[in-house]
Design an enzyme around this catalytic site. Structure first.
Site, short mmCIF file in Angstrom:
data_model
loop_
_atom_site.label_atom_id
_atom_site.label_comp_id
_atom_site.label_asym_id
_atom_site.label_seq_id
_atom_site.Cartn_x
_atom_site.Cartn_y
_atom_site.Cartn_z
N ASP A 171 29.46 -72.95 13.21
CA ASP A 171 30.47 -73.02 14.28
C ASP A 171 30.84 -74.46 14.64
O ASP A 171 31.81 -74.68 15.37
CB ASP A 171 29.95 -72.29 15.53
CG ASP A 171 29.88 -70.78 15.28
OD1 ASP A 171 30.58 -70.27 14.39
OD2 ASP A 171 29.10 -70.10 16.00
N LYS A 201 36.95 -66.94 9.96
CA LYS A 201 36.52 -67.01 11.36
C LYS A 201 37.72 -66.64 12.26
O LYS A 201 38.68 -66.05 11.80
CB LYS A 201 36.00 -68.41 11.66
CG LYS A 201 34.69 -68.72 10.95
CD LYS A 201 33.56 -67.91 11.53
CE LYS A 201 32.27 -68.09 10.79
NZ LYS A 201 31.25 -67.14 11.18
C1 S3P Z 1 27.31 -65.23 15.36
C2 S3P Z 1 27.21 -65.43 14.00
C3 S3P Z 1 28.12 -66.30 13.23
C4 S3P Z 1 28.89 -67.26 14.15
C5 S3P Z 1 29.46 -66.54 15.36
C6 S3P Z 1 28.33 -65.89 16.18
C7 S3P Z 1 26.34 -64.32 16.01
O1 S3P Z 1 29.08 -65.47 12.57
O2 S3P Z 1 29.93 -67.87 13.43
O3 S3P Z 1 30.15 -67.46 16.18
O4 S3P Z 1 26.25 -64.34 17.26
O5 S3P Z 1 25.65 -63.58 15.29
P1 S3P Z 1 28.80 -64.88 11.09
O6 S3P Z 1 27.69 -63.93 11.18
O7 S3P Z 1 30.10 -64.21 10.71
O8 S3P Z 1 28.51 -66.08 10.23
#
Ligand code: S3P
Length: 415
Positions: free
Chosen positions: A302, A329
């Site tokens: 992020d 994203k």
């Molecule tokens: C998150 C996982 C990440 C991150 C998102 C929050 C979470 O996404 O980018 O902001 O809380 O599990 P991804 O699982 O798609 O990588």
């Protein structure tokens, strides 16, 4: 201009979502203090509310009543929040709750087969026309599966973990690259049937309700990253964050800027629900460039747009590779970063799976296209602190997705 101060930040967004979901599985009242006030958290609360869970809200404290989950009569609107859609998909399928999940235009374009496929393998009746929202869930018996994650995603892992709590037999998840492990830590802390062996997570059916809990959520390191970057851009700056989440799967940004030469002092002070917390002090230092590959990405996923901004001021060539997940994203963050930094005069090359930045270069204020993405908006607000002329963002409201207090904190620190 310089940045100075000592601050404690609103609660971590990932932990806030998980605390709400776990509380919805408790038959007793649970309390969540310092919950993130981001709109994404409101989305999870609204969805749970449509499934029969009631909340009493006082400022940043939420009391989640011990209500039972019910079938949703109205579509559950996850807004902009991928975490809400994917984790709720797993939780509701596991609890045999019928529901439809919808979202805003950005979320409706994001891939959902990554959760639909493993949940269908578990026996869930979960469908979507084209692998995106809306998703429809009808009650079905789930059974444990053994599943190796094809992409490094904590959302996918957590969706399967929540579903596993309602499945017969054992659910085994293998994770080739470690992603944020809050779901594991919180399950473990609450005594839920989970074991972690190296890169394997084993879950059994939850036979009781989740025990009552009360949590004070530690400060969000992804929010801290924006002010950390400001310190590193503005000479004579220094910030101390107190009660910050220091989970190793989330402190990648601090470790990477340290390798780039930053002065970071971390002291662990306590732990909350299995999560280490502590204080972090950052002082200004001129940075040098860095090269990151696939295995480095999950711990900084992020923060990559912000790292790109820092790399424009670091000495040398920064290469970020293996980050193709950024394309799916809240916006295509590779394109958003490259197009906006190019407009500002940075020397940046867009790759399929990342970017190459040659620094340092002077930045000039520009018209920034945020694509409605909160992290792009905040990263370019920070870039605007050192640009010649102001940055003008086409949408600042999107910042409220994760961090409505962003401007307030920036004002305090620049006073
Ligand atoms: C998150 C996982 C990440 C991150 C998102 C929050 C979470 O996404 O980018 O902001 O809380 O599990 P991804 O699982 O798609 O990588």
């Amino acid at each position: 201009m310089r940045i100075k101060g000592k601050i404690s930040l609103p609660g971590d967004k990932s932990i806030s979502h998980r605390a709400l979901l776990l509380a919805s599985l408790s038959e007793q009242d649970c309390t969540i203090q310092n919950i993130s006030s981001g709109a994404d958290i409101n989305s999870t609360m609204n969805c749970l509310n449509h499934c029969g869970i009631n909340f009493d809200i006082e400022d940043h404290t939420i009391h989640v009543r011990g209500d039972k989950l019910k079938h949703a009569l109205l579509p559950l609107n996850c807004g902009n929040s991928g975490t809400s859609a994917r984790l709720l998909g797993g939780l509701l399928a596991g609890q045999k709750i019928s529901a439809s999940l919808i979202g805003d235009s950005s979320l409706s374009g994001r891939p959902m087969n990554r959760v639909i496929n493993p949940l269908q393998k578990m026996g869930a009746d979960i469908t979507s026309l084209d692998g995106r929202l809306p998703i429809h869930i009808s009650p079905a018996n789930l059974k444990g599966i053994s599943y190796t994650l094809p992409i490094a995603s904590a959302q996918v892992k957590s969706a399967i973990m929540f579903a596993g709590l309602g499945a017969d037999g054992q659910t085994i998840i293998t994770e080739p690259v470690k992603t944020r492990d809050h779901t594991e830590n919180m399950f473990k802390y609450l005594g839920l049937p989970l074991e972690v062996e190296d890169n394997r997570i084993l879950i059994n059916r939850l036979t009781n309700s989740v025990p009552q809990f009360s949590i004070r959520i530690p400060g969000d390191p992804s929010s801290a990253a924006f002010f950390t970057a400001s310190v590193l851009l503005l000479p004579e700056s220094e910030v101390i964050f107190t009660d910050l989440l220091l989970n190793q799967t989330r402190t990648g940004f601090f470790e990477i800027i340290q390798s780039m030469g930053a002065d970071v002092e971390i002291s662990k002070t306590d732990s909350v629900m299995g999560e280490p917390i502590g204080d972090v002090k950052i002082s200004y230092k001129l940075l040098s460039s860095i090269e990151l590959g696939e295995n480095d990405i999950p711990a900084i996923i992020d923060e990559l747009p912000l790292l790109a901004v820092l790399a424009t001021q670091a000495v040398g060539i920064t290469k970020i590779l293996g980050a193709e997940e950024l394309r799916v994203k809240e916006s295509d963050r590779i394109h958003a970063v490259c197009s906006n930094l190019s407009k500002m005069g940075a020397d940046i090359t867009e790759l399929r799976d990342g970017f190459i930045i040659n620094g340092p270069t002077k930045l000039k204020g520009s018209n920034i296209t945020t694509f409605g993405d909160h992290r792009i908006a905040m990263a370019f607000k920070i870039a605007g602190l050192i640009s010649d002329g102001d940055n003008h963002l086409d949408d600042e409201k999107c910042i409220a997705t994760s961090f409505p207090e962003f401007h307030q904190y920036l004002d305090i620190l620049t006073r």
